[in-house]
Design an enzyme around this catalytic site. Structure first.
Site, mmCIF file in Angstrom:
data_model
loop_
_atom_site.group_PDB
_atom_site.id
_atom_site.type_symbol
_atom_site.label_atom_id
_atom_site.label_comp_id
_atom_site.label_asym_id
_atom_site.label_seq_id
_atom_site.Cartn_x
_atom_site.Cartn_y
_atom_site.Cartn_z
ATOM 1 N N CYS A 2 -11.822 24.146 4.859
ATOM 2 C CA CYS A 2 -11.346 22.845 5.055
ATOM 3 C C CYS A 2 -11.430 22.051 4.020
ATOM 4 C CB CYS A 2 -12.194 22.279 6.545
ATOM 5 S SG CYS A 2 -11.864 20.670 6.919
ATOM 6 N N GLU A 115 -4.444 22.340 6.468
ATOM 7 C CA GLU A 115 -4.563 23.368 5.739
ATOM 8 C C GLU A 115 -3.236 24.094 5.377
ATOM 9 O OE1 GLU A 115 -6.238 25.641 4.351
ATOM 10 O OE2 GLU A 115 -7.772 25.057 5.823
#
Length: 247
Positions: A2, A115
């Site tokens: 992340c 992402e």
């Protein structure tokens, strides 16, 4: 991993859940101190709003921490660039994280995270956020370093814990941040809770119906672009833009 998040919800709104014992006057004062504004593309090494347990009493603290955990023993700030995330499966045993895991846990409020999916045309960014809106509570660890700049100028940093991706996000990336529900948030910040097995029970993939994902502009690739366009859904060359077209 992340490596990018956003927090667009005004502080007066997200703090109602994260800082339940704070008055509106206290929140407004802290927001002014931190010059809190909507953030569309928060990146590692930047200062980020975090919530942690207060040193004494039941209240929580709203603090700004640098993204990228720098252990207390480190003598170079750059080590944090490699520690923006910590794997939940091994965090309790890694030298850089295990002490923070036992006693220095925090929450990172985020409207969503980005992402990147590998495609024939390069990496395509996706924004992953709650289906019904609201602010996510990402599980994190924080650390204080007094070695780099001395006792009078401690550096406080954090990392975001990750776990295996759920079915909603797996086709984009095989990892996702640990997202805690309200009960999990309270348990995560309990200072008396230091049993690794008890804590690790909280570190699981998010429910499959919690999140949605959609493609966004590649302008998000640069952290210099902290603008509303970062969170706008786009249509891909094949015509897809909705989650049902992706998974």
């Amino acid at each position: 991993m992340c490596g990018r998040i956003n927090l667009r919800t005004p502080s007066a709104a997200w703090t109602q859940e994260f800082l339940p014992l704070w008055s509106q006057e206290e929140i407004a004062a802290k927001a002014a101190e931190y010059e809190s504004t909507a953030r569309y593309n928060i990146a590692p090494t930047q200062q980020v709003s975090c919530v942690r347990a207060a040193a004494d009493g039941p209240r929580r603290e709203w603090v700004m921490l640098r993204w990228g955990l720098v252990p207390s023993w480190a003598d170079d700030l750059a080590i944090g660039n490699r520690m923006i995330n910590a794997r939940s499966e091994t965090v309790h045993e890694k030298p850089s994280f295990k002490k923070a895991f036992a006693s220095r846990r925090c929450l990172i409020p985020a409207d969503g995270y980005y992402e990147w999916m590998k495609t024939a045309d390069g990496k395509q960014p996706y924004l992953i956020e709650p289906v019904d809106g609201g602010v996510l509570a990402l599980a994190g660890l924080w650390e204080r370093n007094r070695k780099i700049e001395g006792d009078d100028r401690p550096i406080e940093t954090f990392t975001i814990l990750t776990t295996a991706a759920n079915e909603t996000t797996r086709s984009i990336h095989d990892r996702m941040p640990v997202i805690l529900d309200p009960d999990g948030q309270a348990a995560w910040l309990e200072q008396d809770r230091d049993d690794p097995s008890s804590l690790r029970e909280l570190l699981r993939p998010a429910p499959v119906d919690l999140l949605t994902a959609f493609p966004v502009s590649k302008i998000v690739n640069s952290p210099r672009n902290d603008v509303p366009e970062c969170v706008e859904r786009i249509e891909l060359p094949d015509g897809s833009s909705q989650q049902q077209d992706l998974f």
